[in-house]
Design a protein around this motif. Structure first.
Motif, PDB file in Angstrom:
ATOM      1  N   GLY A   1       0.794  -1.081  -0.113  1.00 28.86           N
ATOM      2  CA  GLY A   1       0.024  -0.130  -0.021  1.00 28.86           C
ATOM      3  C   GLY A   1       0.954   1.112  -0.093  1.00 28.86           C
ATOM      4  O   GLY A   1       1.532   1.341   1.025  1.00 28.86           O
ATOM      5  N   GLY A   2       0.612   2.045  -0.943  1.00 33.04           N
ATOM      6  CA  GLY A   2       1.624   3.276  -0.921  1.00 33.04           C
ATOM      7  C   GLY A   2       2.839   3.088  -1.443  1.00 33.04           C
ATOM      8  O   GLY A   2       3.755   3.910  -1.531  1.00 33.04           O
ATOM      9  N   ARG A   3       3.348   2.046  -2.098  1.00 29.29           N
ATOM     10  CA  ARG A   3       4.354   1.761  -2.406  1.00 29.29           C
ATOM     11  C   ARG A   3       4.520   1.004  -3.650  1.00 29.29           C
ATOM     12  O   ARG A   3       5.116  -0.223  -3.831  1.00 29.29           O
ATOM     13  CB  ARG A   3       5.394   0.980  -1.109  1.00 29.29           C
ATOM     14  N   PRO A   4       4.297   1.523  -4.666  1.00 27.11           N
ATOM     15  CA  PRO A   4       4.071   0.712  -5.990  1.00 27.11           C
ATOM     16  C   PRO A   4       5.250   0.569  -6.691  1.00 27.11           C
ATOM     17  O   PRO A   4       5.515  -0.700  -7.213  1.00 27.11           O
ATOM     18  CB  PRO A   4       3.320   2.018  -6.853  1.00 27.11           C
ATOM     19  N   GLU A   5       6.325   1.329  -6.312  1.00 23.71           N
ATOM     20  CA  GLU A   5       7.737   0.883  -6.878  1.00 23.71           C
ATOM     21  C   GLU A   5       8.157  -0.349  -6.415  1.00 23.71           C
ATOM     22  O   GLU A   5       8.813  -1.019  -7.119  1.00 23.71           O
ATOM     23  CB  GLU A   5       8.636   2.255  -6.722  1.00 23.71           C
ATOM     24  N   LEU A   6       8.156  -0.251  -5.113  1.00 26.76           N
ATOM     25  CA  LEU A   6       8.617  -1.644  -4.476  1.00 26.76           C
ATOM     26  C   LEU A   6       7.884  -2.672  -4.799  1.00 26.76           C
ATOM     27  O   LEU A   6       8.447  -3.637  -4.924  1.00 26.76           O
ATOM     28  CB  LEU A   6       8.647  -1.291  -2.887  1.00 26.76           C
ATOM     29  N   ALA A   7       6.457  -2.650  -4.866  1.00 29.32           N
ATOM     30  CA  ALA A   7       5.863  -3.964  -5.034  1.00 29.32           C
ATOM     31  C   ALA A   7       6.086  -4.284  -6.723  1.00 29.32           C
ATOM     32  O   ALA A   7       6.379  -5.345  -7.014  1.00 29.32           O
ATOM     33  CB  ALA A   7       4.428  -3.461  -5.204  1.00 29.32           C
ATOM     34  N   ARG A   8       6.393  -3.303  -7.472  1.00 31.01           N
ATOM     35  CA  ARG A   8       6.694  -3.678  -9.043  1.00 31.01           C
ATOM     36  C   ARG A   8       8.037  -4.409  -9.086  1.00 31.01           C
ATOM     37  O   ARG A   8       8.357  -5.449  -9.579  1.00 31.01           O
ATOM     38  CB  ARG A   8       6.784  -2.330  -9.814  1.00 31.01           C
ATOM     39  N   TRP A   9       8.916  -3.888  -8.191  1.00 33.98           N
ATOM     40  CA  TRP A   9      10.473  -4.354  -8.524  1.00 33.98           C
ATOM     41  C   TRP A   9      10.229  -5.959  -7.710  1.00 33.98           C
ATOM     42  O   TRP A   9      10.788  -6.733  -8.268  1.00 33.98           O
ATOM     43  CB  TRP A   9      11.190  -3.396  -7.372  1.00 33.98           C
ATOM     44  N   TYR A  10       9.663  -5.982  -6.488  1.00 32.07           N
ATOM     45  CA  TYR A  10       9.384  -7.270  -5.998  1.00 32.07           C
ATOM     46  C   TYR A  10       8.876  -8.350  -6.916  1.00 32.07           C
ATOM     47  O   TYR A  10       9.226  -9.671  -6.845  1.00 32.07           O
ATOM     48  CB  TYR A  10       8.389  -7.259  -4.697  1.00 32.07           C
ATOM     49  N   GLU A  11       7.765  -7.969  -7.403  1.00 33.66           N
ATOM     50  CA  GLU A  11       7.256  -8.894  -8.533  1.00 33.66           C
ATOM     51  C   GLU A  11       8.070  -9.546  -9.396  1.00 33.66           C
ATOM     52  O   GLU A  11       8.299 -10.820  -9.865  1.00 33.66           O
ATOM     53  CB  GLU A  11       5.953  -8.309  -9.184  1.00 33.66           C
ATOM     54  N   GLN A  12       9.275  -8.697 -10.028  1.00 33.79           N
ATOM     55  CA  GLN A  12      10.015  -9.052 -10.908  1.00 33.79           C
ATOM     56  C   GLN A  12      10.927  -9.974 -10.037  1.00 33.79           C
ATOM     57  O   GLN A  12      11.454 -11.102 -10.832  1.00 33.79           O
ATOM     58  CB  GLN A  12      10.822  -8.116 -11.545  1.00 33.79           C
ATOM     59  N   PHE A  13      11.828  -9.628  -8.973  1.00 28.11           N
ATOM     60  CA  PHE A  13      12.562 -10.190  -8.348  1.00 28.11           C
ATOM     61  C   PHE A  13      11.890 -11.532  -7.941  1.00 28.11           C
ATOM     62  O   PHE A  13      12.686 -12.892  -8.021  1.00 28.11           O
ATOM     63  CB  PHE A  13      13.205  -9.717  -7.151  1.00 28.11           C
ATOM     64  N   ALA A  14      10.924 -11.881  -7.326  1.00 35.82           N
ATOM     65  CA  ALA A  14       9.958 -12.870  -6.915  1.00 35.82           C
ATOM     66  C   ALA A  14       9.997 -13.943  -8.047  1.00 35.82           C
ATOM     67  O   ALA A  14       9.737 -15.291  -7.740  1.00 35.82           O
ATOM     68  CB  ALA A  14       8.958 -12.459  -6.209  1.00 35.82           C
ATOM     69  N   ALA A  15      10.183 -13.776  -9.396  1.00 32.71           N
ATOM     70  CA  ALA A  15      10.024 -14.747 -10.374  1.00 32.71           C
ATOM     71  C   ALA A  15      11.336 -15.387 -10.506  1.00 32.71           C
ATOM     72  O   ALA A  15      11.390 -16.334 -11.329  1.00 32.71           O
ATOM     73  CB  ALA A  15       9.588 -13.973 -11.764  1.00 32.71           C
ATOM     74  N   ARG A  16      12.439 -15.118  -9.641  1.00 33.79           N
ATOM     75  CA  ARG A  16      13.667 -15.917 -10.165  1.00 33.79           C
ATOM     76  C   ARG A  16      13.657 -17.100  -9.505  1.00 33.79           C
ATOM     77  O   ARG A  16      13.013 -17.569  -8.710  1.00 33.79           O
ATOM     78  CB  ARG A  16      14.899 -14.946  -9.486  1.00 33.79           C
ATOM     79  N   PRO A  17      14.183 -18.120 -10.388  1.00 30.65           N
ATOM     80  CA  PRO A  17      13.901 -19.488  -9.811  1.00 30.65           C
ATOM     81  C   PRO A  17      14.603 -19.854  -8.384  1.00 30.65           C
ATOM     82  O   PRO A  17      14.232 -20.426  -7.507  1.00 30.65           O
ATOM     83  CB  PRO A  17      15.225 -20.384 -10.768  1.00 30.65           C
ATOM     84  N   SER A  18      16.039 -19.016  -8.018  1.00 25.13           N
ATOM     85  CA  SER A  18      16.559 -19.161  -6.809  1.00 25.13           C
ATOM     86  C   SER A  18      15.251 -18.605  -5.553  1.00 25.13           C
ATOM     87  O   SER A  18      15.316 -19.414  -4.488  1.00 25.13           O
ATOM     88  CB  SER A  18      17.617 -18.212  -6.521  1.00 25.13           C
TER      89      SER A  18
END
Ligand code: BEZ
Length: 196
Positions: free
Chosen positions: A171-188
């Motif tokens: 909530g109120g942190r769209p940049e962090l949320a966007r960055w996390y979605e990408q990182f979270a897709a990493r196989p590791s």
């Protein structure tokens, strides 16, 4: 190690990113039980603890990641010199400090509710929020950087989803949320998910 520990996850993600995970045997345990095997390796009875092939016990997640950087040939995750390196270590310290606050808050939340304790937990929540606000303001510059700071930040955010979903850190942190979605897709990261 413990599947619920964000610090153990950080080390597991780092090992996988450096292609070392298959050479590491995972021993799952509850550090609060202070089992003889863990205490013999690490008198702090904390996870993660890594026992190397020569019997040396490495304790503390950052120290273990520095040790992992000395093995294999992949990209080093812990920069130990230069202005960029020190900035990454500072970001890592913020993410790790907020993770400490989240774990302490989780431990306290398991105990009975008394006003002092609730106030103390609120203080941890505010500490975490301040760190997340700092990252919200700076995360756009991270890109797809893979280093100890981004691994620690992703593990912090995943731990908040795991233990404090009602906080709604996005909530109120769209940049962090966007960055996390990408990182979270990493196989590791997918391979080290917290338990359901
Ligand atoms: C947890 O259950 O949240 C937890 C377990 C071990 C270490 C840290 C956190």
């Amino acid at each position: 190690m413990n599947d619920a520990s964000p610090f153990a996850r950080k080390v597991r993600v780092a090992a996988a990113e450096r292609g070392l995970d298959r050479g590491i045997e995972l021993v799952r345990l509850n550090p609060h039980e202070r089992g003889a095997e863990l205490v013999a390796a690490n008198p702090l009875s904390k996870v993660p603890t890594l026992v190397a092939a020569d019997g040396t016990a490495h304790v503390d997640s950052l120290a273990i990641c520095i040790y992992l950087d000395t093995l294999g040939t992949g990209l080093r995750l812990v920069p130990l010199d230069g202005r960029d390196g020190f900035a990454a270590l500072q970001r890592h310290a913020l993410a790790d400090g907020a993770t400490d606050a989240a774990v302490l808050r989780r431990v306290e939340s398991q105990k009975s509710a008394v006003p002092d304790r609730l106030e103390w937990m609120e203080r941890q929540r505010h500490t975490i929020g301040r760190v997340l606000d700092r990252f919200e303001a700076t995360v756009a510059g991270f890109g797809a950087t893979m280093a100890i700071d981004t691994v620690a930040l992703a593990c912090l955010l995943a731990y908040l989803d795991f233990r404090f979903p009602a906080d709604g850190w996005r909530g109120g942190r769209p940049e962090l949320a966007r960055w996390y979605e990408q990182f979270a897709a990493r196989p590791s990261f997918l391979a080290t998910r917290f338990p359901e």
